[in-house]
Write an enzyme that holds these catalytic residues in place. Structure first.
Site, short mmCIF file in Angstrom:
data_model
loop_
_atom_site.label_atom_id
_atom_site.label_comp_id
_atom_site.label_asym_id
_atom_site.label_seq_id
_atom_site.Cartn_x
_atom_site.Cartn_y
_atom_site.Cartn_z
N PRO A 11 0.64 -1.16 0.50
CG PRO A 11 -0.24 -0.99 2.03
CD PRO A 11 0.53 -1.90 1.10
CG ASN A 12 -0.52 4.30 1.84
OD1 ASN A 12 -1.05 4.71 1.37
ND2 ASN A 12 0.29 3.29 2.54
NE ARG A 19 4.28 6.36 1.67
CZ ARG A 19 4.44 5.63 1.73
NH1 ARG A 19 4.58 4.72 1.09
NH2 ARG A 19 3.89 4.57 3.26
CE1 TYR A 24 9.01 5.13 2.53
CE2 TYR A 24 8.10 6.60 2.72
CZ TYR A 24 7.78 4.90 3.29
OH TYR A 24 7.71 4.81 5.00
CG ASN A 75 8.32 -2.24 0.08
OD1 ASN A 75 7.22 -2.42 1.44
ND2 ASN A 75 9.09 -0.65 -0.20
CB ALA A 78 1.24 -0.18 6.40
CD GLU A 99 11.41 -7.65 5.09
OE1 GLU A 99 11.11 -9.44 5.68
OE2 GLU A 99 10.66 -6.63 5.85
CG HIS A 101 11.39 -2.69 4.22
ND1 HIS A 101 9.70 -1.67 3.83
CD2 HIS A 101 11.62 -3.77 5.09
CE1 HIS A 101 9.15 -3.72 4.87
NE2 HIS A 101 10.82 -4.53 4.86
CB SER A 103 12.54 3.86 4.37
OG SER A 103 12.20 3.44 4.83
NE ARG A 108 10.00 6.21 8.06
CZ ARG A 108 9.51 6.08 7.38
NH1 ARG A 108 10.00 4.74 6.34
NH2 ARG A 108 9.00 7.09 7.28
C1 DQA Z 1 8.50 1.15 3.79
C2 DQA Z 1 8.71 0.90 5.24
C3 DQA Z 1 7.66 0.90 5.47
O1 DQA Z 1 7.97 0.83 7.11
C4 DQA Z 1 6.15 1.87 5.08
O2 DQA Z 1 5.19 1.82 5.38
C5 DQA Z 1 6.50 1.86 3.31
C6 DQA Z 1 7.37 1.67 3.30
C7 DQA Z 1 9.72 1.30 2.46
O3 DQA Z 1 9.41 0.78 1.84
O4 DQA Z 1 10.84 2.00 3.25
O5 DQA Z 1 5.24 2.41 3.05
O6 DQA Z 1 8.38 -0.54 3.55
#
Ligand code: DQA
Length: 149
Positions: A11-12, A19, A24, A75, A78, A99, A101, A103, A108
């Site tokens: 998501p997102n 964003r 990011y 990825n 959340a 996996e 990410h 960031s 964080r």
């Molecule tokens: C994320 C890190 C997650 O904590 C966050 O909710 C995201 C993106 C990243 O790619 O850094 O949406 O997965």
């Protein structure tokens, strides 16, 4: 042997570039896809690149990957920190799971330090930005090459 890799985004991530660019980066999801396609071509892999804001859809795609894919790069965004359902779906997948990410989740908020997915991942990349996806595909290629026939 299948050289198909599912690259799944949670998501997102469709809002990448717009964003929180300070976290990011300014590259968009289309840029991530282009980077994955370039890396896959180089490595002789075929990718299915997808993004969804729905947990259900991500789970369906992981199930689909059981039939079609040799590996998964994910990825989960959340859902990384919340989803036992995605963990369970991934647990039913036989090949390598990487996996990713963008960031560094460990730098964080504390709630981002826990990942349900890491327990079933062959490896985890965090904080490498878009480059992390290419590195994940490199690792997949190595793991598939090392796999006994
Ligand atoms: C994320 C890190 C997650 O904590 C966050 O909710 C995201 C993106 C990243 O790619 O850094 O949406 O997965």
């Amino acid at each position: 042997m299948s050289r198909i890799v599912y690259v799944l985004n949670g998501p997102n991530l469709n809002l990448l570039g717009k964003r929180q660019p300070e976290i990011y980066g300014r590259e968009t999801l289309a840029d991530v896809e282009a980077a994955c396609r370039a890396a896959a071509k180089e490595l002789g892999l075929t990718i299915e690149f997808r993004q969804s804001n729905r947990e259900y859809e991500l789970i369906e795609w992981i199930h689909e990957a059981r039939e079609r894919a040799a590996a998964i790069v994910i990825n989960p965004a959340a859902y990384t920190h919340t989803s036992v359902a995605i963990l369970d779906a991934l647990s039913a997948f036989d090949g390598p799971i990487i996996e990713v990410h963008l960031s560094n989740i460990h730098k964080r908020e504390p709630f981002r330090h826990r990942s349900f997915v890491s327990g079933v991942a062959s490896g985890v990349l965090a904080g490498f930005g878009v480059q992390g996806y290419g590195l994940a595909l490199q690792r997949v290629a190595r793991l598939l090459a090392d796999k006994p026939a």
